[in-house]
Write an enzyme that holds these catalytic residues in place. Sequence first.
Site, PDB file in Angstrom:
ATOM      1  N   HIS A  78       0.864  -1.410  -0.127  1.00  0.00           N
ATOM      2  CA  HIS A  78      -0.160  -0.113   0.094  1.00  0.00           C
ATOM      3  C   HIS A  78       0.833   1.308   0.206  1.00  0.00           C
ATOM      4  CE1 HIS A  78      -4.601   0.923   0.788  1.00  0.00           C
ATOM      5  NE2 HIS A  78      -4.103   1.596  -0.214  1.00  0.00           N
TER       6      HIS A  78
ATOM      7  N   ASP B 206     -10.080  -0.291   3.361  1.00  0.00           N
ATOM      8  CA  ASP B 206      -9.015  -1.092   4.276  1.00  0.00           C
ATOM      9  C   ASP B 206      -9.529  -1.466   5.573  1.00  0.00           C
ATOM     10  OD1 ASP B 206      -6.378  -1.499   5.060  1.00  0.00           O
ATOM     11  OD2 ASP B 206      -5.571   0.177   3.737  1.00  0.00           O
TER      12      ASP B 206
ATOM     13  N   HIS C 288      -7.293  -1.102   7.778  1.00  0.00           N
ATOM     14  CA  HIS C 288      -6.472  -0.132   8.237  1.00  0.00           C
ATOM     15  C   HIS C 288      -6.549   1.365   7.927  1.00  0.00           C
ATOM     16  CE1 HIS C 288      -4.569  -4.161   8.078  1.00  0.00           C
ATOM     17  NE2 HIS C 288      -4.282  -3.821   9.299  1.00  0.00           N
TER      18      HIS C 288
ATOM     19  N   ASP D  65      -4.043   3.489   7.726  1.00  0.00           N
ATOM     20  CA  ASP D  65      -2.773   3.777   7.004  1.00  0.00           C
ATOM     21  C   ASP D  65      -2.219   5.217   7.248  1.00  0.00           C
ATOM     22  OD1 ASP D  65      -2.403   0.990   6.453  1.00  0.00           O
ATOM     23  OD2 ASP D  65      -2.974   1.221   4.218  1.00  0.00           O
TER      24      ASP D  65
ATOM     25  N   HIS E 210       3.878   1.028   4.531  1.00  0.00           N
ATOM     26  CA  HIS E 210       2.644   0.752   4.093  1.00  0.00           C
ATOM     27  C   HIS E 210       1.426   1.152   4.946  1.00  0.00           C
ATOM     28  CE1 HIS E 210       1.619  -3.570   5.528  1.00  0.00           C
ATOM     29  NE2 HIS E 210       2.283  -3.011   6.579  1.00  0.00           N
TER      30      HIS E 210
ATOM     31  N   ASP F 265      -7.449  -2.232  -0.544  1.00  0.00           N
ATOM     32  CA  ASP F 265      -6.438  -3.052   0.092  1.00  0.00           C
ATOM     33  C   ASP F 265      -7.270  -4.489  -0.049  1.00  0.00           C
ATOM     34  OD1 ASP F 265      -5.132  -4.487   2.115  1.00  0.00           O
ATOM     35  OD2 ASP F 265      -4.201  -2.423   2.818  1.00  0.00           O
TER      36      ASP F 265
ATOM     37  N   ASP G 257      -6.978  -6.552   2.227  1.00  0.00           N
ATOM     38  CA  ASP G 257      -7.467  -6.714   3.619  1.00  0.00           C
ATOM     39  C   ASP G 257      -8.847  -6.158   4.011  1.00  0.00           C
ATOM     40  OD1 ASP G 257      -6.804  -4.267   4.782  1.00  0.00           O
ATOM     41  OD2 ASP G 257      -4.739  -4.949   5.172  1.00  0.00           O
TER      42      ASP G 257
ATOM     43  N   GLU H  95      -1.743  -4.934  -2.073  1.00  0.00           N
ATOM     44  CA  GLU H  95      -1.534  -5.750  -0.576  1.00  0.00           C
ATOM     45  C   GLU H  95      -1.673  -7.404  -1.150  1.00  0.00           C
ATOM     46  OE1 GLU H  95      -0.025  -5.202   2.288  1.00  0.00           O
ATOM     47  OE2 GLU H  95       0.367  -3.206   2.054  1.00  0.00           O
TER      48      GLU H  95
HETATM   49  N1  ARG Z   1      -1.019  -0.038  11.303  1.00  0.00           N
HETATM   50  C1  ARG Z   1       0.084  -1.003  11.027  1.00  0.00           C
HETATM   51  C2  ARG Z   1       1.415  -0.492  11.093  1.00  0.00           C
HETATM   52  O1  ARG Z   1       1.299   0.851  10.727  1.00  0.00           O
HETATM   53  C3  ARG Z   1      -0.250  -1.885   9.903  1.00  0.00           C
HETATM   54  C4  ARG Z   1      -0.428  -1.286   8.795  1.00  0.00           C
HETATM   55  C5  ARG Z   1      -1.086  -2.217   7.811  1.00  0.00           C
HETATM   56  N2  ARG Z   1      -1.062  -1.505   6.185  1.00  0.00           N
HETATM   57  C6  ARG Z   1      -1.610  -2.104   5.190  1.00  0.00           C
HETATM   58  N3  ARG Z   1      -1.321  -1.373   4.115  1.00  0.00           N
HETATM   59  N4  ARG Z   1      -1.547  -3.299   5.218  1.00  0.00           N
HETATM   60  O2  ARG Z   1       2.298  -0.783  10.824  1.00  0.00           O
HETATM   61 MN    MN Z   2      -3.856  -0.596   3.427  1.00  0.00          MN
HETATM   62 MN    MN Z   3      -4.704  -3.019   5.179  1.00  0.00          MN
END
Ligand code: ARG
Ligand code: MN
Ligand code: MN
Length: 306
Positions: free
Chosen positions: A96, A123, A125, A127, A140, A226, A228, A271
């Site tokens: 990402h 997503d 998250h 991010d 990411h 994403d 996820d 991702e």
């Molecule tokens: N919040 C966590 C981090 O900053 C997970 C981030 C996941 N991001 C993603 N694009 N999958 O490490």
């Molecule tokens: Mn993401």
């Molecule tokens: Mn994510």
Amino acid sequence: KTVTLIGIPLEEGSGRGGCAMGPAAYRIAGIASALHELGYAVDDRGDLRPAPASDLPEMAEAKHLPIVGAFTRAIEAETYAAARNGTVPILLGGDHSLSMGSVSGMARHAAEIDRPLYVLWLDAHSDFNAPETSPSGNIHGMPVAFFCGKAEFVPILPADRPFVDPKHVYQIGIRSVDEEERRMIRENAVNVFDMRAVDEEGMGSIVKRILGDVREAGALLHVSLDVDFLDPDVAPGVGTTVPGGATFREAHLIMELLHDSGLVSSLDLVELNPFLDDRGRSARVMVELAASLFGRRILDRPTRGG
Ligand code: ARG
Ligand code: MN
Ligand code: MN
Ligand code: MN
């Protein structure tokens, strides 16, 4: 109508291997033929493979900055050029962190044609970490803060580049936010529809409301999907699965509403980790969703294989 496919074999933002195989998996899953069958001219630019940027330092708080920064620059330029040529850029990720480049490129294009850029972030998250708030140092987890101008990096892009207003970022599906990140999204007034909001209000009504805002603003809309965002049962091929994700039906509804709106200017598919996938299932789901966003409908879809 033309779509530009841009392969991004980038995994250094994610803290593990595998996402670099994403572009190959999307091509094998038939992304180009799916779009071609929908009547688009498909310009596949192949994969970007920039050399690491020698002017960017290694940092423990933002791991692999020289390579992620080099990708950011190359992606920004390629996305901007594709949009300026009147095509719809589709970024085939790649982790990402690639959205630092794609969204920045679209922000430059939008500013030039004097329209705001809105972002729909699908997503688990937010991010929205910065190097100083990230618990992992994985870039990411930082792209939204970056393209909103809220993440302190050494200069990756020119200082005069436009940022996205965090109030023009809409996030759906959120169910994993770090402590400091929570404060960041609140202070910056990012529009977050977490999974509770989806359960209480319904996906359709949330998305229609967002699209109403975008239309009213006369904005371009960049969509960042994403893997996820989806429930791990639907799409296991991702390194950061979080239980309780979107169903295939919810994701599909979003894509059909996006297509009907005619507002989407650009798309990230990010991702996907083919190394973790189950015989290509997640890659195929992502291609299916992209096809729906570009106009494939259940009722006029060819039935295959009985
Ligand atoms: N919040 C966590 C981090 O900053 C997970 C981030 C996941 N991001 C993603 N694009 N999958 O490490
Ligand atoms: Mn993401
Ligand atoms: Mn994510
Ligand atoms: Mn505004």
